[in-house]
Design a protein around this motif. Structure first.
Motif, PDB file in Angstrom:
ATOM      1  N   UNK A 172       5.334   9.658  -1.035  1.00 56.77           N
ATOM      2  CA  UNK A 172       4.254   8.757  -0.422  1.00 56.77           C
ATOM      3  C   UNK A 172       4.460   7.277  -0.088  1.00 56.77           C
ATOM      4  N   UNK A 173       3.760   6.934   0.780  1.00 50.31           N
ATOM      5  CA  UNK A 173       3.990   5.584   0.937  1.00 50.31           C
ATOM      6  C   UNK A 173       3.126   4.851  -0.326  1.00 50.31           C
ATOM      7  N   UNK A 186      -5.641   8.808  -2.069  1.00 45.51           N
ATOM      8  CA  UNK A 186      -4.243   9.166  -0.979  1.00 45.51           C
ATOM      9  C   UNK A 186      -3.486  10.098  -1.667  1.00 45.51           C
ATOM     10  N   UNK A 187      -3.111  10.013  -2.784  1.00 49.91           N
ATOM     11  CA  UNK A 187      -2.147  10.916  -3.525  1.00 49.91           C
ATOM     12  C   UNK A 187      -2.861  12.313  -3.581  1.00 49.91           C
ATOM     13  N   UNK A 203      -0.872   4.629   8.720  1.00 50.94           N
ATOM     14  CA  UNK A 203       0.559   5.075   8.267  1.00 50.94           C
ATOM     15  C   UNK A 203       0.408   6.253   7.368  1.00 50.94           C
ATOM     16  N   UNK A 204      -0.937   6.120   6.657  1.00 46.14           N
ATOM     17  CA  UNK A 204      -1.283   7.281   5.757  1.00 46.14           C
ATOM     18  C   UNK A 204      -1.774   8.427   6.539  1.00 46.14           C
ATOM     19  N   UNK A 205      -2.251   8.219   7.691  1.00 42.69           N
ATOM     20  CA  UNK A 205      -2.958   9.356   8.510  1.00 42.69           C
ATOM     21  C   UNK A 205      -1.571  10.092   9.030  1.00 42.69           C
ATOM     22  N   UNK A 206      -0.568   9.274   9.474  1.00 45.00           N
ATOM     23  CA  UNK A 206       0.613  10.133   9.869  1.00 45.00           C
ATOM     24  C   UNK A 206       1.106  10.814   8.979  1.00 45.00           C
TER      25      UNK A 206
END
Length: 214
Positions: A90-91, A75-76, A108-111
């Motif tokens: 980041x989240x 994700x990062x 939430x990651x997608x947003x």
């Protein structure tokens, strides 16, 4: 594996979708998986065993269970790539978040990835319609991959009467035992992870695991 990838958040359901999509009804003697997908490969092998009454061998190429850090690292990396900035905020979902509310976490990651990618592309003064199309394509493929990793992380490793062969590069620290499996054997190959799939010894190791007849 072909697009669209399963939109499932647990290894058991993800594997079931893959098997259903494959349409394979023949006896299976060997399941080959790669890297962090091996948690899902394990579940594929376990479900095949239930279906046919005999266990295939699972060959995991540089395989290991998927820790939460691998999900967050992917994700990062995506966020930094989209934003072109190492300082992005980041989240920080926890391991329990990934297990208990994976759908919310991925949404939430997608947003956030959508916002980062759109802001970066707008700095290039592209047309808005083009920006939206590019962002949708980029984020869709990234979230597919993150969903795959979340499903691999969310594996329960139920007991299985089959055997796992870990064919591992020198870069792979995991040496088993594979959780849930009857046995684990390690074949260590002196090469980097990037070189692993090109090694004759790897091809021989896979061939040696092929049953003589099903």
């Amino acid at each position: 594996m072909k697009s669209p990838l399963p939109q499932e958040f647990y290894a058991e359901e993800y594997a079931a979708r893959l098997l259903a999509a494959s349409g394979c009804t023949r006896p299976v003697g060997l399941v080959v998986s790669y890297c962090l997908a091996s948690s899902i490969g394990y579940e594929v092998a376990r479900q095949v065993t239930s279906r046919q009454g005999s266990a295939p061998v699972l060959v995991a190429l540089d395989g290991s269970p998927c820790p939460a850090e691998s999900v967050l690292s992917a994700y990062r990396e995506a966020a930094v790539r989209f934003a072109e900035d190492d300082a992005v905020h980041l989240l920080q979902p926890t391991e329990s978040d990934l297990i208990e509310r994976p759908k919310d976490v991925l949404a939430a990651m997608e947003r956030e990835l959508t916002d980062l990618a759109a802001r970066s592309l707008r700095e290039e003064e592209l047309e808005e319609d083009l920006i939206q199309d590019m962002v949708e394509d980029l984020v869709h493929h990234t979230v597919d991959w993150l969903t795959h990793l979340v499903a691999a992380h969310n594996a329960s490793f139920l007991q299985w009467e089959g055997d796992v062969v870990l064919v591992s590069s020198r870069d792979q620290p995991f040496e088993g035992p594979w959780p849930g499996a009857r046995s684990t054997r390690v074949v260590r190959v002196d090469c980097s992870r990037a070189e692993l799939l090109d090694q004759p010894r790897v091809r021989r190791a896979i061939a040696d695991c092929m049953p003589s007849r099903l």
